[in-house]
Motif scaffolding. Sequence first.
Motif, mmCIF file in Angstrom:
data_model
loop_
_atom_site.group_PDB
_atom_site.id
_atom_site.type_symbol
_atom_site.label_atom_id
_atom_site.label_comp_id
_atom_site.label_asym_id
_atom_site.label_seq_id
_atom_site.Cartn_x
_atom_site.Cartn_y
_atom_site.Cartn_z
ATOM 1 N N ALA A 60 -10.334 -1.942 -12.010
ATOM 2 C CA ALA A 60 -11.077 -3.215 -12.063
ATOM 3 C C ALA A 60 -10.119 -4.387 -11.940
ATOM 4 N N THR A 61 -9.200 -4.293 -10.986
ATOM 5 C CA THR A 61 -8.077 -5.213 -10.912
ATOM 6 C C THR A 61 -8.497 -6.680 -10.832
ATOM 7 N N ASP A 62 -7.658 -7.519 -11.456
ATOM 8 C CA ASP A 62 -7.827 -8.968 -11.473
ATOM 9 C C ASP A 62 -9.101 -9.397 -12.215
ATOM 10 N N THR A 63 -9.418 -8.693 -13.280
ATOM 11 C CA THR A 63 -10.512 -9.107 -14.165
ATOM 12 C C THR A 63 -9.939 -9.228 -15.578
ATOM 13 N N ASN A 64 -10.699 -9.833 -16.477
ATOM 14 C CA ASN A 64 -10.262 -9.921 -17.867
ATOM 15 C C ASN A 64 -10.041 -8.538 -18.464
ATOM 16 N N GLU A 65 -10.907 -7.592 -18.053
ATOM 17 C CA GLU A 65 -10.786 -6.233 -18.579
ATOM 18 C C GLU A 65 -9.481 -5.578 -18.129
ATOM 19 N N THR A 81 4.413 4.526 -15.461
ATOM 20 C CA THR A 81 3.030 4.116 -15.234
ATOM 21 C C THR A 81 2.619 4.587 -13.847
ATOM 22 N N ILE A 82 1.416 5.159 -13.768
ATOM 23 C CA ILE A 82 0.909 5.670 -12.497
ATOM 24 C C ILE A 82 -0.492 5.120 -12.267
ATOM 25 N N HIS A 83 -0.662 4.415 -11.178
ATOM 26 C CA HIS A 83 -1.985 3.934 -10.772
ATOM 27 C C HIS A 83 -2.599 4.996 -9.865
ATOM 28 N N LEU A 84 -3.767 5.497 -10.242
ATOM 29 C CA LEU A 84 -4.377 6.626 -9.535
ATOM 30 C C LEU A 84 -5.274 6.202 -8.376
ATOM 31 N N GLY A 85 -5.230 4.928 -8.010
ATOM 32 C CA GLY A 85 -5.954 4.516 -6.814
ATOM 33 C C GLY A 85 -7.125 3.598 -7.066
ATOM 34 N N ASP A 86 -7.493 2.868 -6.033
ATOM 35 C CA ASP A 86 -8.567 1.874 -5.950
ATOM 36 C C ASP A 86 -8.115 0.516 -6.492
ATOM 37 N N THR A 87 -7.562 -0.264 -5.580
ATOM 38 C CA THR A 87 -7.244 -1.663 -5.815
ATOM 39 C C THR A 87 -8.389 -2.472 -5.217
ATOM 40 N N TYR A 88 -9.128 -3.164 -6.044
ATOM 41 C CA TYR A 88 -10.335 -3.852 -5.565
ATOM 42 C C TYR A 88 -9.999 -5.204 -4.957
ATOM 43 N N PHE A 89 -10.750 -5.576 -3.912
ATOM 44 C CA PHE A 89 -11.892 -4.833 -3.396
ATOM 45 C C PHE A 89 -11.498 -3.854 -2.276
ATOM 46 N N VAL A 90 -10.601 -4.291 -1.405
ATOM 47 C CA VAL A 90 -10.252 -3.411 -0.293
ATOM 48 C C VAL A 90 -8.740 -3.268 -0.126
ATOM 49 N N GLY A 91 -7.974 -3.632 -1.142
ATOM 50 C CA GLY A 91 -6.532 -3.441 -1.102
ATOM 51 C C GLY A 91 -5.803 -4.246 -0.047
ATOM 52 N N MET A 92 -6.314 -5.427 0.285
ATOM 53 C CA MET A 92 -5.636 -6.272 1.267
ATOM 54 C C MET A 92 -4.419 -6.957 0.636
ATOM 55 N N LYS A 93 -3.650 -7.640 1.468
ATOM 56 C CA LYS A 93 -2.377 -8.213 1.046
ATOM 57 C C LYS A 93 -2.513 -9.111 -0.169
ATOM 58 N N ASP A 94 -3.483 -10.020 -0.157
ATOM 59 C CA ASP A 94 -3.633 -10.950 -1.276
ATOM 60 C C ASP A 94 -4.012 -10.217 -2.551
ATOM 61 N N GLU A 95 -4.813 -9.157 -2.416
ATOM 62 C CA GLU A 95 -5.221 -8.395 -3.596
ATOM 63 C C GLU A 95 -4.040 -7.612 -4.173
ATOM 64 N N ILE A 96 -3.234 -7.021 -3.306
ATOM 65 C CA ILE A 96 -2.035 -6.319 -3.758
ATOM 66 C C ILE A 96 -1.082 -7.309 -4.439
ATOM 67 N N ARG A 97 -0.937 -8.475 -3.841
ATOM 68 C CA ARG A 97 -0.019 -9.479 -4.401
ATOM 69 C C ARG A 97 -0.475 -9.917 -5.786
ATOM 70 N N ILE A 128 -2.784 -0.582 4.996
ATOM 71 C CA ILE A 128 -1.651 -1.357 5.505
ATOM 72 C C ILE A 128 -0.841 -1.985 4.380
ATOM 73 N N SER A 129 -1.490 -2.731 3.499
ATOM 74 C CA SER A 129 -0.745 -3.412 2.448
ATOM 75 C C SER A 129 -0.255 -2.432 1.387
ATOM 76 N N TYR A 130 -0.974 -1.336 1.193
ATOM 77 C CA TYR A 130 -0.535 -0.317 0.236
ATOM 78 C C TYR A 130 0.828 0.241 0.642
ATOM 79 N N PHE A 131 0.955 0.664 1.906
ATOM 80 C CA PHE A 131 2.217 1.228 2.377
ATOM 81 C C PHE A 131 3.292 0.146 2.571
ATOM 82 N N ARG A 132 2.908 -0.964 3.155
ATOM 83 C CA ARG A 132 3.879 -1.985 3.560
ATOM 84 C C ARG A 132 4.365 -2.846 2.410
ATOM 85 N N ASP A 133 3.452 -3.272 1.523
ATOM 86 C CA ASP A 133 3.789 -4.261 0.506
ATOM 87 C C ASP A 133 3.967 -3.678 -0.895
ATOM 88 N N LEU A 134 3.118 -2.702 -1.260
ATOM 89 C CA LEU A 134 3.145 -2.196 -2.636
ATOM 90 C C LEU A 134 4.210 -1.131 -2.864
#
Length: 218
Positions: A60-65, A81-97, A128-134
């Motif tokens: 539920a990334t980028d929420t108070n929770e 720490t291991i993140h098991l997947g799903d960066t909301y909403f679609v894992g684009m560059k700004d969301e990863i950042r 794209i952003s998962y492999f390239r940026d994260l």
Amino acid sequence: NFFESKWFSFFKHYIKSRFGPKHKFQNYLSEVSDNGIYKLEKTSPESKPGISIALVSDWATDTNESDRIGVLIENREPDYTIHLGDTYFVGMKDEIRVNFLSDNSSWYRGTSGSFSLMGNHEMYSRGISYFRDLLPTLGVYSKEQKKYLGQKASYFCLENEHWRIISLDTGYESVGIPLIEYIFKPKCGFPDDIIKWLSETLNLKNDKRGLVFLTHHQ
């Protein structure tokens, strides 16, 4: 509230993300010094017994929770720490950042290492952003270089003499061609590179240790 205020912007975001070639799948086949197997090491305070690992999925990334969860993890000071997947909403560059890379991100990097698996949401933006940026910001932490050495691929193994924690990628094949995927559903199968890595590099048939498998999909 979402449909009243966010539907159009989300639809535009979704279309912009989905169409185009997906990022090339990364593996360890061409790596000489990195085969995706890393030693489990303790760097958290000696007062804490054992090696601790924090697992988070569908964060539920980028929420108070999610910010609260990040604080709770940080308070435990886990080795990994291991993140098991799903960066909301679609894992684009700004969301990863915002969710992982910015100074005020609530993602806590373990004192020994931090990793991330691929989910279907990261593939909604073609990975794209998962492999390239994260991934370059994650991996094992080097005390000598005082930085995380990078996660080379979307699968890996953490091990010691008793255990192997094997993290696999079910996300890369989880998203098909837009619209057509609702008729011809993707299968979330493993790419051939992972099967080869499991059989040849990990050599699981001759392994007597306890095995823990982590994936985004069941």
